[in-house]
Design an enzyme around this catalytic site. Sequence first.
Site: not given
Length: 395
Positions: A119, A249
Amino acid sequence: MSVISPAPETASPKPETALRIGPIELSSPVVLAPMAGITNTAFRRLCREYGAGLYVTEMVTTRALVERNPKTMRIIHHESYETPRSVQLYGVDPVTMGQAVRMLVEEDRADHIDLNFGCPVPKVTRKGGGSALPWKQDLFKSIVTTAVTEAARRDVPVTVKMRKGIDADHTTFLDAAETARNAGVAAVALHGRTAADLYSGTADWDAIARLKDHLGDTVPVLGNGDIFAAEDALDMMARTGCDGVVIGRGCQGRPWLFGDLANALNGSDDRHRPGLAEVARAVYKHGEYLVDHFEDEFLGVRDLRKHIAWYFKGYPVGGELRSQLAMVSSLEELAGLLDQLDKDAGYPGEAAEGSRGRTTRPKKPHLPEGWLDSRIFDPSGKSLLSEAELDISGG
């Protein structure tokens, strides 16, 4: 009405290239990356209908899991058809990580556990969490070792997902991956960007190749970053030698990408190139699944709104209709709007392909003061680090 009829399920042949994650044999070396607010049960269900792979939950935080936060418990719930059950954990404290893994294992809530060390968002890295944490070698080792030890109670494999490091001058992926391998993880996934890169530029596939060379065949290496088509996955595996790919994505608004990947890995040239009518059916089915997931029609359809632009990228949908779809509030309204689409419009080709999802500019990482001064964690910073232990799951 034609829109409401379910999208046809695509039967994908079993790829010759399989992937083993501990005792789990996958028929396809493809992993759905956890994405906050995206990879819930509804989206995973839709993707499964198009192709095989390992479908991971949205990220959950160890503290929230141990405290049995209602949202977190909903995230880790799997339906009976979801096998293997895969959960991603985010944590910064070895003790809490151990408690969370023990809970998942003893209560039989997961068949696979992934640890998030990738992250890059400032609210996490400024407290020393996420992609900043592997810089502290001892802390990283303790967290991973604890997770593997607890998961071994029921032979549940643990994997780690990481980035290259903090920035170009402070990379961590080689030593962190080696530490994880030595701790007994079943696979290592690398996103070819640093925390500073966020989602900018082009993913560094050479780093994935370096990691594969470094670890050899001792543990599978999964590559992540800029896979927007089946050909990208084939290219990554050929160029880096990685054992599998992680899709993030690239599948947003394209759940059929998993069918394309299964075909490509089988040597087939068949690709899913849906016309507007088929996209509309997939959107409606996604909406239905979201309503089932949230057990509330408005909440489910509202959650669909974020997916609209991804689904219709490149397709001839007028601006006013796009805006209306992005504000839809019920399945009936959704069906009526979708019925206004030109059902004869075919696949628009390149306009519907390529990069999707969020993009950013590189930014200097936000880190705790003095974080880069040493690779060893200073226990005096434990209180600061605890602030990086988010109590809300999903991102």
